[in-house]
Structure formats: C-alpha cells, structure tokens
Scaffold this active site. Sequence first.
Site, PDB file in Angstrom:
ATOM      1  N   LEU D 226      50.625  47.223  55.515  1.00  0.00           N
ATOM      2  CA  LEU D 226      49.185  46.101  54.405  1.00  0.00           C
ATOM      3  C   LEU D 226      48.025  46.987  53.930  1.00  0.00           C
ATOM      4  O   LEU D 226      47.726  47.793  54.855  1.00  0.00           O
ATOM      5  CB  LEU D 226      49.707  45.012  56.006  1.00  0.00           C
ATOM      6  CG  LEU D 226      48.610  43.775  55.276  1.00  0.00           C
ATOM      7  CD1 LEU D 226      49.021  43.018  54.105  1.00  0.00           C
ATOM      8  CD2 LEU D 226      47.986  43.448  56.491  1.00  0.00           C
ATOM      9  N   ASP D 227      47.665  46.017  52.806  1.00  0.00           N
ATOM     10  CA  ASP D 227      46.410  46.362  52.060  1.00  0.00           C
ATOM     11  C   ASP D 227      45.763  48.509  52.235  1.00  0.00           C
ATOM     12  O   ASP D 227      44.745  48.738  52.282  1.00  0.00           O
ATOM     13  CB  ASP D 227      45.578  45.892  53.197  1.00  0.00           C
ATOM     14  CG  ASP D 227      45.816  44.071  53.334  1.00  0.00           C
ATOM     15  OD1 ASP D 227      46.103  43.945  52.317  1.00  0.00           O
ATOM     16  OD2 ASP D 227      45.428  43.636  53.892  1.00  0.00           O
TER      17      ASP D 227
END
Lengths: 283, 283, 283, 283
Positions: D226-227
């Site tokens: 994530l990210d």
Amino acid sequence: MNNTATLLISCPDKKGIVASVANFLYEHNANILHADEHQDNENKLFFLRTEWDLMDFSINREEFKKLFTQTAKKFQMDWKIRYSSDKLNVALFLSKEDHCLADLLYRYKNNEINFNIKMTISNYPNAKELSEFYNIPFYEIPSTDNREKDEQKILSVLGKSNIDLIILARYMKIFSPEFIQKFGNPIINIHHSFLPSFVGARPYHQAYERGVKIIGATAHYVTAELDQGPIIDQDTLRISHRDSIENLIQKGKDIEKIVLSRAVKSHIEDRVLIYGNKTVVFD
Amino acid sequence: MNNTATLLISCPDKKGIVASVANFLYEHNANILHADEHQDNENKLFFLRTEWDLMDFSINREEFKKLFTQTAKKFQMDWKIRYSSDKLNVALFLSKEDHCLADLLYRYKNNEINFNIKMTISNYPNAKELSEFYNIPFYEIPSTDNREKDEQKILSVLGKSNIDLIILARYMKIFSPEFIQKFGNPIINIHHSFLPSFVGARPYHQAYERGVKIIGATAHYVTAELDQGPIIDQDTLRISHRDSIENLIQKGKDIEKIVLSRAVKSHIEDRVLIYGNKTVVFD
Amino acid sequence: MNNTATLLISCPDKKGIVASVANFLYEHNANILHADEHQDNENKLFFLRTEWDLMDFSINREEFKKLFTQTAKKFQMDWKIRYSSDKLNVALFLSKEDHCLADLLYRYKNNEINFNIKMTISNYPNAKELSEFYNIPFYEIPSTDNREKDEQKILSVLGKSNIDLIILARYMKIFSPEFIQKFGNPIINIHHSFLPSFVGARPYHQAYERGVKIIGATAHYVTAELDQGPIIDQDTLRISHRDSIENLIQKGKDIEKIVLSRAVKSHIEDRVLIYGNKTVVFD
Amino acid sequence: MNNTATLLISCPDKKGIVASVANFLYEHNANILHADEHQDNENKLFFLRTEWDLMDFSINREEFKKLFTQTAKKFQMDWKIRYSSDKLNVALFLSKEDHCLADLLYRYKNNEINFNIKMTISNYPNAKELSEFYNIPFYEIPSTDNREKDEQKILSVLGKSNIDLIILARYMKIFSPEFIQKFGNPIINIHHSFLPSFVGARPYHQAYERGVKIIGATAHYVTAELDQGPIIDQDTLRISHRDSIENLIQKGKDIEKIVLSRAVKSHIEDRVLIYGNKTVVFD
C-alpha cells in the site's frame, strides 16, 4: 570531482547530428557522464551539451580541436569545449547591498560552484572586510560624474587578471555599451524583479505601487539595452498586503541570492546556450 | 454551513476602532468566528473583516444598520455587511476557451464557492452544452463591428437577473468604459500572464518571445484601463526552453483556473477590500 | 525601528475577549501597529497577538503586569508580553555543515533578525573562524562517549550568558531529555526533510532511496521525542531523477537556510504560539 | 499532431549505446523530434527516450522490431516502442469524490492527453451523469464484504475493452495483490498526501493532527504494498493554522487533480521508466 570535458553545440537541425557526435566520442573512447539535446522545432535549431570523463579519452586538446572541426563544419556547428580543470576567472561587482556577494563568497569557499573569484569591485567601501575574509582582493572604484573614466579604471583592474565572467551582484551602475564591448566576455546581472515587469530603478517600489501579489528576481546576461538581455533564471515569491516596501526588499534578497547563484552555476558548468535573445539552460 | 454575517470596514487609522467594533459586537452577543485586521502604516489606513455566527446575535438587519451607523460615522468608516444566506448572483463570460468555465461550474455544483451562477454569456456557441449540463442558461451574443449594440444586448440579458458580479473566464472582448459604468457592479477578469508583464493580446506569445523562465496568471478587477485594475491574486509556473508556445498555453490553463477560482472565492467570501489601485485580501 | 510591546494570548474561546483586550489597550492609549487573532473552532481556543508603539502608552511594565492580570484571569489567559528593546539571547549550535550558521550570522550582522547571538557551540573546530569574523565567541565542545558529561559542559557554557533560545543550525547530536529540561528555554532545530517523512539520520539518503520528486526542510521546536516537536515552518523543492544524493544535499541547503531563518525570525518576533503539538504562526 | 514513434530504453551503462541508437535511427532516416538520456552513475544504468516523426522513416513496424532487436541484444536493452497512432485504452476508477474524474474527462475531451477513456468504474452511483455527459460508459460495482467477488466483476468489465492502464482517480478501495497480478498492466493511483508521509487512510486528518505547514499529493504506480509503489509525480501547497481539516481537503483537491493529470500525461506520452522502486520521468 572527475576530470571532465564539456562540449556545447548549436547548429541548424539536420538528420545525423547526434549520430555524428556520438560516433566521434565513441571512437575516441569517451565515457559519457551526461548528455542533453534540444530541438527547437519552430526555428529548426539543434542544441547539444555532453560531458564525459577524460580518464579513458584517447585524444588530447589539440587533437580534439583538429578532428572535431571536420564534424563541426559539416553541420555548421557553433561549438565550444571546456575542460573542468580550467576554472573560469570571475570578478564580482556590487554597490551597497552585499547579500549576493556574501552568498557567492560562501559558495565559493565551500566549492558549491567551480570558479575562481579573482576580485571584488565596488563603488562603495563596505564590502572590503567580507571580501578579504574570503581572501579575495577588494577594489573600491567610486562612481564619479565621469563614467568613461570610471569604466577605464575598472577595465584596468580587470586587466590584471584574466577575467572570463563579470557577475553584477547588485551593482547599481549601468555599464556603457562601450564598456560591454571592450570587456568582451559575458556579464551576468541579477535584477530584483520578475522581468519584464519593473525594468530599471527601484523595482520593489514599483511592485508595491502596482499591488502585485508575487515578487520575483531575474538573472540575465547584460546587453547594451537595460534589463533586456537573455534571461538565464527567474524565481518568484508570494507576498501579501501585509508586506511593506521594507519587507519586499528584505524578502526579495533571498530569491535574488538563489536565482543569481543558480544562474552563475549554470553558466560555470556550461549549461547555458544563448540563441537570439533567449537561452537554453540544460539542468 | 453556519448562518453568518460578515462585516468589512475601511477607514483612517485611529485609536479605538477595534475597541469600538469589538464592544458593539459583544454587546449584541455576537459569536465571532473570524476576525482580521490590517493597518497600512504608510497611508494611515485601517481595514477590518469580521465574521460571526448569527445564532445568538441579538439584533436584526435593520437594527444593525441603524445602530452601527453611529460607530461608523465616528470613525469615518466605509463599511458593508453581508449575510451568508444572501448568495451573490454571478454571470460567467467566455469566448472560445472553456477551461475556466468548466472549472467554475464544477466548483459551483460541488459547493466549493458559495454563489449563484445565473447565466453563461459567450460570443461563440461552443459552451452551450457544458453550461446546460450544469443547468445554467446559456446566451450566445456574437461580437459584431458594433460594440455599443453588442454591449446593449449583454446589459439587457444581465438585466433579467440581478447580477452582482461578472466573471470574465477567458472572455476575449474588451468592455467599453460605458459598459463598465452602466453595469456598476464588480467585474473580475483572469489575464493569462503575470501582470504587469505582457499586458494585452497573446501574452503567452509575448512570454515565449521574451524567453522568460516562469509564466503566470493574474486575476484582477476590471477598470476602464486595460489590465490595470486592482490585482486580487496571481500565481506562477516554472517553464523551460523545452516548452513550445502550445505548451505554455496548455500549462498556463492550470494556473489560470486556480488563480481565477481563488480570486472569485475571496470576493464571494468578502475577503477583498479595494483601496487605491490595490487590494487587501484576508485569507 | 519603533519601540514596541508585543502581547501574546492563548485561552479558551469566549465572547468578549477581543473587546476586553481592545478596551484595555485603548484605555492606556496604545497605538496598535499589528493585531492578529485566530479561533480554533474545533478545540474552542482563542489566540491573539498584538503589537503597539510604546510612545504614547500610559502605563509602565509593572503597571501593565498588575493591571492586565485581572483581564487575564477573567478569561483564563495564558499570556506573555515582550518589549522590543529586550533582545533575546541566542546560542547557535552546529556540527560540520556551516551553511545555516553562515546564513544566520549574516542576517544578524545586517539586522534582519532582532536578536543577540551570544555564542556558537560546535562538536567540531571548523566554525571558529567564521564565528569570530562576526565577533561571536566560539566554543568547541567535542562529543565523547559520555553524553551526560558533554551536556554538562554545554550547560556550563550556556550558563555564562543568559540564553533564551538555542538554535540547532545542523547540530548532529541528539540532546537527552534531561538536557532539554535543564535548559528550560525553547530549542529550534532544522531537520533536513519534509517531516514527518524521513525522521532521523540521513534524510536525503532516505529520500533518494524512496524516489521522491520533491525534497523539503522543517524547522521545529525540540521535544524529548526525536523530530516530533511542534513544526514552525517548512518548505519544499522540486527535484528529478537527474539529482544524485550529492545534489539533494547541495540543493537542500538552500531550503534549510531559508526555513530555519524564517522560523527563527517568527520566534524572535513573538509570532509563534504553541498549542498541543502544533503551532499558530502569525505572519 | 505528428504521426510519431517513441522508443524507450533501459540498460546497463556502456560506451557506445547512444552512437548505436543514433546510427540506427539515422540509417533509417528518422527525423528526431525529442531525445532524452539519463545516466545513473551510481547504479551504472542508462535510460533513453527518443521520439521521431514517421513521415520519412524508412522501415515499418515489423522491420523495426526485427532489426532493432540486434542492437538491443548487444547492449542488454529493456526496450519498447510505441506509435502515437495507437492510443492507450484507459479505465477510470473512483469512489465518492469526483474532482479528479471531472478533471481527466475535461482534459480528454479537449485532447490535452492523448488517450482513449473506455469506461468509468465506481463503487458508488454518483459519477454516472458526469461520465455519460462525456460519452463514457459508467459501471457501478458496489463494494461488498467479498472483495474477491467484487474484483472478479471488475476484471470482467475491464475484459470487455482492451484496457492498457487503470487510473485510480480517488478510488478508496485497495486492490488485492491477485487483482493487480491478473490485470497485469500499469495502475496509477493518486494519494492525497506527500508520500511517504501519511500513508493509508485519511491523510488530511493525519496532516492536520501533525500540524504540518505544507500539504501534498503523490501519483504513483500501484504495487502489492500500500502506497509504496514508484512515485511518478508530487506537488505541495502551503497551508497555515487557519486551515481547518475541511480546508485541507478542499485545497488538496487542486493539487490532486494537477499531480494526477501530469503523471497520467507523462505515462501516456511514454516519458516514464521504472527502475527498482523509482522512476525516471523525462519532461
């Protein structure tokens, strides 16, 4: 720092330029570190900057000149090569405000810019101490009513060293076209506005009067026409109604310092190509 | 959103202004949400903006007017009050380029700006579909050789609604001084340069010619003199030699949209005070 | 420069605060130069900064303290007043990198920031010459394995002057919580990243690894937890894939200098109010 | 617009690469419009992007593939060629916030980005009208407790068109690693913070809590973590203590729109090369 050569080329755009230059460098075993090209598709112009490590390079300065001239002729190239070991000799000029001077001297001492500062020249006495702290000879040449004579004195001081570049670090006198011609080498000026806004005297006062919401600074090459030379770099800063003229002057100093030092660094690293009244500045 | 009132004051600077206003609001039980002041120490002027929740406020509109007039007189105040429930009526103007229009319509629909868009007026037909998608009446009023007559038509269309503000969202015609006077209310324009650079037509072409390293956009109130009105907001964007004129036009659109919408929002929220040819814009 | 007083207030938000303060100042004939307020509507807090000319002010320091305490109590104010004639005494700390030091010393000499630099402290010898050029005593206190003892030495040097503020101008040692507590006064640090990104050591290396397209710098008050104190100011700079780690370090210096000097100036001019782990910074 | 081809190359840095590529293009009569190179001197990698007009180019797609493969093998090149006439097919995803959608649809209609938007997919119904105004099919695929099944539905809708790129224009669901793998083509996400600060949910709330003075937005390729994917573009915006969370969310939208559209444009114009977890983005 590596021992490198930098080649700058401007010429009419034509097929085969990159191939020719690339082949030339490859044949002589150049280890290319950086290469930038730009096509101006409107004016059909081509610009190239390439820097290579001299370690394995198989030809010397004379050979390069002789051999590359053939390629250059074929493409009508305007070209120059500079060797990183040949530092440019620089003269710094200022009047009363010394923030750009202090900034450039600090960067010089800390090797942020690869030049030789040979002298500081001012029409006021105040920068003497600061210059000498950095071991730079300081010359006070006061401005009189006789500009021609003043400029004669300046040329004579410049003549003592082999000055490749004048930096006007907030020098408030305007050189005559004759001076610019006699000096012959580039002159970089920092103007304390976002040109072409607020040409000439007291640009922060002009900006305050007009009520702009952003101020700026512009580094440009000096030409015979005031504040009209090719722009190298600019920057801007947001202000508000809270800012008095004194604030604008104060806050503006920070962008003046940064814009001037960035422009000088670009020039010193041979990243700037002038064409017409504009510049290509490779990052 | 709260139900609020906003008071804007300009007056000669004097001791006791803040105390008087603060006492007035306190006596009538105002719950202050925001307050901003500015002293222009050079011109001895004082500016104030304050916004309060009307929930507990003990006096109504008529009473406020009557009572506050006494304080206002004492300090020679130029003042106005606006109630958040009275939305301003706005007319959007454009020519061919519709990026600012699309941006403002989107913000309108999403309640980013608290105004009523009552109509779109253009001298070209293309924005009809976009306007009507957002349920805004579209009027095409082509430009002819007879500006007086064209402006008559425009005034007649504006007259149907009670227009408090004209927004020139890339409208390429210049209003006559007579039109500006007859309309009577503020007109905000977006100029696609960093004023005062590149006044008038084709500013990106002018910027390209001059070889600037930064482009800009300026939102200002329209006055009789072209591009000379009080500046509300500006912004700038770094460009390089790589950018063609087409690129400048393209990239410039993003700053035009943002500067215009910010300026309009400031105006709509009564954050802008004009004095002389300048503005105070409270954030 | 005017002889002024600056009053800073934080308190629970309540009706009547502004009226009370404004009346108090008006009654004693204060000529207000600047006033800023902020309501934190979420936490129901109120912040005020006001600066007035002491020329016509009718009460002296003792009287102010005595009289204003009554108003302050009524609104549970946390308040302080500072007189522009009382300059803050500052100690500058650094390790090897001296760009922030050079910048602050230059601003000090040119009266850009209204403080007294009383000493420079470093764990390396190199800044001696530069400090002394600006007539600032330099103390070398090398870092040993015994932090407690090192900090004892530092406290003893600080004790010689009445230091109101420590500025960590790229000082690479971390103070113990005990040191921070014993010193007691504010400490401002410049961290060479856009916090909260890249906490701790070698932030430019971390930034390079992550491949960010923008770097930053953050000035904050030092608390016991590393790089977690209230942020005063930040700035950012666009970079690209062309930038090596050395470039990031080099380019970052310019934003470090500017962010630190802006934060220090805000602190010195009593524009900063801390609440929780955040700051209000009035421009 | 010209009919062009763009060649992207990554390979170990070696002498002779530029010469080989330049010779190849010259031999087949390419009229080069743009050329960019980058040497990562630390990792000894070489990157090249070049775009040429196909007008005079003497070989067709199959010939290019066959012939260039030899050069490519010699230098262990990772390469791809794209023809401007082959537009990429794109699917736009969003949840409730539609500002990035509106922005991309507008740019699509005005040919600011050279792609085919084939569909809009949302887990909410609200963007239907806006999509259809721009003649883009809209698919509502609500999020249930069964992510696998939801993603199955999405893949099935994507399968109807030949989707080359997914753009997550504020889509608030996290794709499973399986989905990412099955889809196989690039996915660009806009994250509403200056990564790596404020990963995950509600970044503006996190920013507000931390008291930062600048907010940001980041466009990156989506990876399983994530990210954490390679960053394509970022931008930042100055805020102050006056800004509530609602203000941050509001102001942030403008940088989200600009950063996402810039990143998408760079991807669509084949200006982005991924290496490791970083990108080279040629302007």
